[in-house]
Write an enzyme that holds these catalytic residues in place. Structure first.
Site, mmCIF file in Angstrom:
data_model
loop_
_atom_site.group_PDB
_atom_site.id
_atom_site.type_symbol
_atom_site.label_atom_id
_atom_site.label_comp_id
_atom_site.label_asym_id
_atom_site.label_seq_id
_atom_site.Cartn_x
_atom_site.Cartn_y
_atom_site.Cartn_z
ATOM 1 N N HIS A 70 61.287 45.701 74.686
ATOM 2 C CA HIS A 70 62.274 46.595 74.080
ATOM 3 C C HIS A 70 62.260 47.989 74.714
ATOM 4 O O HIS A 70 63.139 48.804 74.420
ATOM 5 C CB HIS A 70 62.023 46.723 72.576
ATOM 6 C CG HIS A 70 60.827 47.556 72.251
ATOM 7 N ND1 HIS A 70 59.541 47.108 72.442
ATOM 8 C CD2 HIS A 70 60.734 48.824 71.783
ATOM 9 C CE1 HIS A 70 58.695 48.070 72.094
ATOM 10 N NE2 HIS A 70 59.395 49.126 71.690
ATOM 11 N N HIS A 85 63.791 53.571 75.443
ATOM 12 C CA HIS A 85 63.461 52.779 74.246
ATOM 13 C C HIS A 85 64.762 52.193 73.702
ATOM 14 O O HIS A 85 65.536 52.894 73.055
ATOM 15 C CB HIS A 85 62.787 53.686 73.208
ATOM 16 C CG HIS A 85 62.182 52.943 72.077
ATOM 17 N ND1 HIS A 85 62.924 52.393 71.050
ATOM 18 C CD2 HIS A 85 60.890 52.644 71.817
ATOM 19 C CE1 HIS A 85 62.114 51.802 70.199
ATOM 20 N NE2 HIS A 85 60.873 51.936 70.636
#
Length: 155
Positions: A70, A85
């Site tokens: 992620h 992120h």
């Protein structure tokens, strides 16, 4: 001679960073997570993405691809460390909806594909797909400025 010429004047040096995802660039203050919006891990910006292809914003080296895919950290050739992120609380998905195209230590070029996020799969499972882009090692006198959908670091 040059000392006298520039004495007392602030010299701005800027570095323009490539946007790592397509979408609208927004200030960190709008990110609905205090870790990012309050700049706890560094200054930066966020992208409200329109597609899930994440590319390197700089020439450099991959520091880390998180095991859950992620997020990815890249260190530019001039030493800037950048954390991308994808989405908020996406670590809880344990990699579902993410594909990585790079590995730790790999050299990358600006615009090279790093990750792919399937926002159709993940958007209903997380609070937001807004993607913070954080510079984790800026100098004290450096700051991130958003100028008409262009991001710059200035001194």
């Amino acid at each position: 001679m040059f000392k006298n010429l520039f004495k007392g004047k602030k010299v701005e040096v800027d570095t323009t960073i490539m946007q790592p995802l397509e979408g609208e660039i927004v200030p960190l203050e709008v990110v609905p997570d205090p870790v990012f919006s309050q700049r706890m891990i560094g200054d930066g910006f966020a992208v409200n993405p329109t597609n899930g292809t994440v590319v390197s914003p700089v020439d450099g080296e991959v520091i880390s691809v998180f095991p859950t895919k992620h997020a990815v950290s890249v260190k530019s050739t001039d030493g800037r460390e950048i954390l991308i992120h994808v989405g908020l609380e996406t670590v809880s998905l344990n990699g579902e909806g993410f594909t990585s195209f790079v590995s730790d230590g790999q050299r990358v070029k600006k615009g090279q594909k790093l990750l792919e996020a399937d926002f159709q799969t993940i958007k209903d499972k997380v609070p937001s797909i807004i993607t913070p882009v954080i510079f984790t090692n800026l100098a004290e006198n450096e700051k991130v400025v958003i100028d008409e959908q262009e991001v710059k670091i200035i001194k």
